[in-house]
Design an enzyme around this catalytic site. Structure first.
Site, PDB file in Angstrom:
ATOM      1  N   ARG A   1      42.130 -39.335 -11.529  1.00 51.90           N
ATOM      2  CA  ARG A   1      41.219 -38.356 -10.897  1.00 51.90           C
ATOM      3  C   ARG A   1      40.236 -39.009  -9.919  1.00 51.90           C
ATOM      4  O   ARG A   1      39.062 -38.639  -9.864  1.00 51.90           O
ATOM      5  CB  ARG A   1      40.445 -37.552 -11.952  1.00 51.90           C
ATOM      6  CG  ARG A   1      41.307 -36.818 -12.935  1.00 51.90           C
ATOM      7  CD  ARG A   1      42.211 -35.772 -12.309  1.00 51.90           C
ATOM      8  NE  ARG A   1      43.127 -35.262 -13.293  1.00 51.90           N
ATOM      9  CZ  ARG A   1      44.379 -35.730 -13.470  1.00 51.90           C
ATOM     10  NH1 ARG A   1      44.869 -36.667 -12.674  1.00 51.90           N
ATOM     11  NH2 ARG A   1      45.148 -35.218 -14.400  1.00 51.90           N
TER      12      ARG A   1
ATOM     13  N   SER B   1      41.150 -28.353 -16.693  1.00 52.48           N
ATOM     14  CA  SER B   1      40.369 -29.196 -17.609  1.00 52.48           C
ATOM     15  C   SER B   1      38.995 -29.409 -17.005  1.00 52.48           C
ATOM     16  O   SER B   1      38.876 -29.910 -15.889  1.00 52.48           O
ATOM     17  CB  SER B   1      41.036 -30.557 -17.788  1.00 52.48           C
ATOM     18  OG  SER B   1      42.304 -30.382 -18.339  1.00 52.48           O
TER      19      SER B   1
ATOM     20  N   GLU C   1      35.208 -33.155 -14.762  1.00 50.79           N
ATOM     21  CA  GLU C   1      36.245 -33.392 -13.739  1.00 50.79           C
ATOM     22  C   GLU C   1      35.966 -32.468 -12.554  1.00 50.79           C
ATOM     23  O   GLU C   1      36.165 -32.812 -11.401  1.00 50.79           O
ATOM     24  CB  GLU C   1      37.624 -33.094 -14.328  1.00 50.79           C
ATOM     25  CG  GLU C   1      38.735 -33.277 -13.313  1.00 50.79           C
ATOM     26  CD  GLU C   1      40.128 -33.040 -13.878  1.00 50.79           C
ATOM     27  OE1 GLU C   1      40.384 -33.447 -15.033  1.00 50.79           O
ATOM     28  OE2 GLU C   1      40.935 -32.434 -13.172  1.00 50.79           O
TER      29      GLU C   1
HETATM   30  C1  LIG Z   1      44.514 -23.367 -14.308  1.00 50.25           C
HETATM   31  C2  LIG Z   1      44.296 -24.732 -13.715  1.00 50.25           C
HETATM   32  C3  LIG Z   1      45.097 -25.790 -14.107  1.00 50.25           C
HETATM   33  C4  LIG Z   1      44.902 -27.065 -13.559  1.00 50.25           C
HETATM   34  N1  LIG Z   1      45.725 -28.080 -13.947  1.00 50.25           N
HETATM   35  C5  LIG Z   1      45.571 -29.305 -13.413  1.00 50.25           C
HETATM   36  C6  LIG Z   1      46.437 -30.381 -13.792  1.00 50.25           C
HETATM   37  O1  LIG Z   1      47.346 -30.233 -14.589  1.00 50.25           O
HETATM   38  N2  LIG Z   1      46.224 -31.593 -13.223  1.00 50.25           N
HETATM   39  C7  LIG Z   1      45.235 -31.815 -12.316  1.00 50.25           C
HETATM   40  O2  LIG Z   1      45.111 -32.939 -11.818  1.00 50.25           O
HETATM   41  N3  LIG Z   1      44.387 -30.816 -11.950  1.00 50.25           N
HETATM   42  C8  LIG Z   1      44.538 -29.571 -12.459  1.00 50.25           C
HETATM   43  N4  LIG Z   1      43.702 -28.564 -12.080  1.00 50.25           N
HETATM   44  C9  LIG Z   1      42.563 -28.850 -11.174  1.00 50.25           C
HETATM   45  C10 LIG Z   1      42.883 -28.686  -9.674  1.00 50.25           C
HETATM   46  O3  LIG Z   1      43.936 -27.768  -9.459  1.00 50.25           O
HETATM   47  C11 LIG Z   1      43.220 -30.016  -9.001  1.00 50.25           C
HETATM   48  O4  LIG Z   1      42.142 -30.928  -9.102  1.00 50.25           O
HETATM   49  C12 LIG Z   1      43.559 -29.852  -7.522  1.00 50.25           C
HETATM   50  O5  LIG Z   1      44.053 -31.069  -7.038  1.00 50.25           O
HETATM   51  C13 LIG Z   1      42.372 -29.424  -6.667  1.00 50.25           C
HETATM   52  O6  LIG Z   1      42.870 -29.032  -5.398  1.00 50.25           O
HETATM   53  P1  LIG Z   1      42.128 -27.948  -4.494  1.00 50.25           P
HETATM   54  O7  LIG Z   1      42.892 -27.850  -3.227  1.00 50.25           O
HETATM   55  O8  LIG Z   1      41.914 -26.700  -5.241  1.00 50.25           O
HETATM   56  O9  LIG Z   1      40.764 -28.710  -4.223  1.00 50.25           O
HETATM   57  P2  LIG Z   1      39.283 -28.102  -4.182  1.00 50.25           P
HETATM   58  O10 LIG Z   1      38.918 -27.644  -5.546  1.00 50.25           O
HETATM   59  O11 LIG Z   1      39.150 -27.152  -3.079  1.00 50.25           O
HETATM   60  O12 LIG Z   1      38.469 -29.431  -3.853  1.00 50.25           O
HETATM   61  C14 LIG Z   1      38.429 -30.493  -4.782  1.00 50.25           C
HETATM   62  C15 LIG Z   1      37.743 -31.683  -4.080  1.00 50.25           C
HETATM   63  O13 LIG Z   1      38.579 -32.145  -3.019  1.00 50.25           O
HETATM   64  C16 LIG Z   1      37.881 -32.101  -1.764  1.00 50.25           C
HETATM   65  N5  LIG Z   1      38.859 -31.724  -0.732  1.00 50.25           N
HETATM   66  C17 LIG Z   1      39.687 -30.661  -0.725  1.00 50.25           C
HETATM   67  N6  LIG Z   1      40.482 -30.701   0.366  1.00 50.25           N
HETATM   68  C18 LIG Z   1      40.128 -31.810   1.062  1.00 50.25           C
HETATM   69  C19 LIG Z   1      40.580 -32.409   2.279  1.00 50.25           C
HETATM   70  N7  LIG Z   1      41.562 -31.875   3.003  1.00 50.25           N
HETATM   71  N8  LIG Z   1      39.981 -33.562   2.688  1.00 50.25           N
HETATM   72  C20 LIG Z   1      38.978 -34.121   1.965  1.00 50.25           C
HETATM   73  N9  LIG Z   1      38.502 -33.596   0.811  1.00 50.25           N
HETATM   74  C21 LIG Z   1      39.080 -32.457   0.369  1.00 50.25           C
HETATM   75  C22 LIG Z   1      36.785 -31.071  -1.954  1.00 50.25           C
HETATM   76  O14 LIG Z   1      35.706 -31.326  -1.073  1.00 50.25           O
HETATM   77  C23 LIG Z   1      36.421 -31.304  -3.417  1.00 50.25           C
HETATM   78  O15 LIG Z   1      35.552 -32.399  -3.550  1.00 50.25           O
HETATM   79  C24 LIG Z   1      43.876 -27.271 -12.610  1.00 50.25           C
HETATM   80  C25 LIG Z   1      43.072 -26.195 -12.210  1.00 50.25           C
HETATM   81  C26 LIG Z   1      43.277 -24.936 -12.745  1.00 50.25           C
HETATM   82  C27 LIG Z   1      42.434 -23.794 -12.280  1.00 50.25           C
END
Ligand SMILES: Cc1cc2nc3c(=O)[nH]c(=O)nc-3n(C[C@H](O)[C@H](O)[C@H](O)COP(=O)(O)OP(=O)(O)OC[C@H]3O[C@@H](n4cnc5c(N)ncnc54)[C@H](O)[C@@H]3O)c2cc1C
Length: 309
Positions: free
Chosen positions: A183, A233, A303
Site C-alpha cells: 500500500r 479495508s 489505509e
Molecule cells: C469494496 C472495496 C473493496 C476494496 N478492495 C481492495 C483490495 O482488495 N485491495 C486493495 O488494494 N484496495 C482495495 N480497495 C481500496 C481501493 O479500491 C484501492 O486503494 C484503489 O487502488 C484506489 O483507487 P481509486 O482510483 O479509487 O483511488 P482514489 O481513492 O481516488 O485515490 C487514492 C489515492 O490515490 C491518489 N490518486 C488517484 N489517482 C491518481 C493519479 N492519477 N495520480 C496521482 N495520484 C492519484 C489520490 O490522490 C489518493 O491519494 C477496496 C475498496 C472498496 C470500496
C-alpha cells in the site's frame, strides 16, 4: 496561459476554456464521487483528457495559490464534510484509453481495474485476476500498489508515465523506480501524477483466468460487506497481524457512531450504513485505534486517505 494573473473567482472561465464547460463542475459534492458516499462540496471538480491539460490546471492552481487533489474512483479516500477548498482533478471520466498489444496493456490513469482485468481476460492474459474486484482506477491502484489474494500491481506493472509537478516534465518510471511496497509507492512521496501505466502479462487459459476471477469475487461477496458504502479495508495490515481479527477480538464489531459502523460481517471494514458523515467515520476509526492499542498494544494505521478541507 503563461504569466497571466488570475483571480480565484476567474478560474471557472479559464477551466471552461481549457476543458470545455462540460468538464468543469463547481461546488460539486464529493459524496457523489466516493465509495464511502461522504464528503462536502469541492470548489471545482474537473475531468481533463490528458497530461497537457493536467499540467495547465496545475500551473493555474500554483499561480493562484489554489490547492488541488488528484482523484481516481474515490474508493480509498475520505473527504471532509465541509468539502474541499480547491480543485479536484478526476481521471475516471476522460483518461480512459486502454490498448492491448499482444501481452501488454497500456491504460490511462482513469481506466477502472475491473475494465483492465476484463481486457486481460479477453486477451487470454493472466496476472490481473486479483484486480477484477478492486473498485479503483489504474492511477489510484499504482499510488496504493493495490493488491488482493496474493496479487499486487507491482507484480505486473512495467512502467508508469507520470507528470512531475515540480520539474514540469513527463517521466517514465520503471517498476523499481516506483518503489512499490505494501500500500505504498513513490507517488505518495513525490509530486507525481500518474498519467498512464503499462502492464506486462503472460498468456494463459481463458477459462482458468475466468474461474479465478469468479472465485475471488465470490470470496469477496461472502466475506465483505459489499452491500454497504465503504472504502474496503479501513486499516493497513499491521506486521504480523490481521486488522480485522484484532478488531473483532476487541469486541468492536457493530461499534457505531450514528450511521458509521464497524461491519458485523468483516471487522476490518468501517461502513456507512446510511447517512454517516466523514466525522462519524473518523470517530469510529479513532475509537477502534484506541481500543486496539489499549487491549492488544498494536497500532492500527488507516489505509484510507483522509483529505483535509
Ligand atoms: C469494496 C472495496 C473493496 C476494496 N478492495 C481492495 C483490495 O482488495 N485491495 C486493495 O488494494 N484496495 C482495495 N480497495 C481500496 C481501493 O479500491 C484501492 O486503494 C484503489 O487502488 C484506489 O483507487 P481509486 O482510483 O479509487 O483511488 P482514489 O481513492 O481516488 O485515490 C487514492 C489515492 O490515490 C491518489 N490518486 C488517484 N489517482 C491518481 C493519479 N492519477 N495520480 C496521482 N495520484 C492519484 C489520490 O490522490 C489518493 O491519494 C477496496 C475498496 C472498496 C470500496
Amino acid at each position: 496561459m503563461d504569466n497571466i494573473k488570475v483571480e480565484i473567482k476567474e478560474l471557472k472561465k479559464y477551466f471552461e476554456d481549457l476543458l470545455g464547460p462540460e468538464n468543469v463542475k463547481t461546488n460539486e459534492p464529493m459524496s457523489k464521487h466516493t465509495t464511502f458516499k461522504t464528503g462536502g462540496p469541492a470548489w471545482y471538480y474537473l475531468t481533463p483528457e490528458n497530461g497537457e491539460q493536467i499540467a495547465k490546471i496545475i500551473d493555474l492552481c500554483n499561480k493562484t495559490g489554489v490547492k488541488y487533489h488528484m482523484h481516481g474512483n474515490g474508493s480509498n479516500v475520505l473527504f471532509d464534510d465541509e468539502g474541499y477548498d480547491g480543485v479536484i482533478i478526476a481521471t475516471c471520466d476522460n483518461m480512459t484509453e486502454l490498448i492491448r498489444d499482444n501481452n501488454v496493456l497500456v491504460a490511462g490513469a482513469g481506466v477502472t481495474l475491473a475494465r483492465l482485468a476484463k481486457e486481460a481476460l479477453d486477451g487470454e492474459l493472466t496476472g490481473l485476476e486479483f484486480a477484477s474486484g478492486i473498485p479503483g482506477t489504474v492511477g489510484g491502484a499504482v499510488v496504493m500498489n493495490a493488491g488482493a489474494y496474493g496479487g499486487e500491481i507491482r507484480h505486473v506493472i512495467v512502467t508508469a508515465t507520470v507528470y512531475d509537478c515540480e520539474s514540469k516534465e513527463v517521466k517514465i518510471l520503471g517498476n523499481k523506480e516506483l518503489c512499490l511496497e505494501y500500500r505504498k509507492s513513490i507517488i505518495m512521496e513525490k509530486p507525481y501524477i500518474v498519467l498512464e501505466a503499462c502492464f506486462e502479462l503472460c498468456h494463459g487459459d481463458k477459462e482458468d483466468i475466468k474461474e479465478t476471477m469468479n472465485d475471488y469475487n465470490s470470496r469477496r461477496r461472502e466475506k465483505q460487506p459489499l452491500n454497504y458504502a465503504s472504502a474496503g479495508s479501513t486499516f493497513k495490515r499491521p506486521e504480523g497481524y490481521f486488522a480485522g481479527a484484532l478488531i473483532e477480538e476487541c469486541g468492536l464489531k457493530g461499534y457505531r457512531v450514528n450511521d458509521a459502523m464497524v461491519s458485523e460481517k468483516h471487522a476490518g471494514f468501517v461502513v456507512n450504513t446510511g447517512n454517516a458523515t466523514t466525522k462519524d467515520i473518523l470517530e469510529v476509526i479513532k475509537h477502534v485505534q484506541e481500543m486496539v492499542y489499549e487491549i492488544k498494544k498494536v497500532k492500527l494505521e488507516p489505509e484510507v486517505r483522509i483529505i483535509k478541507k
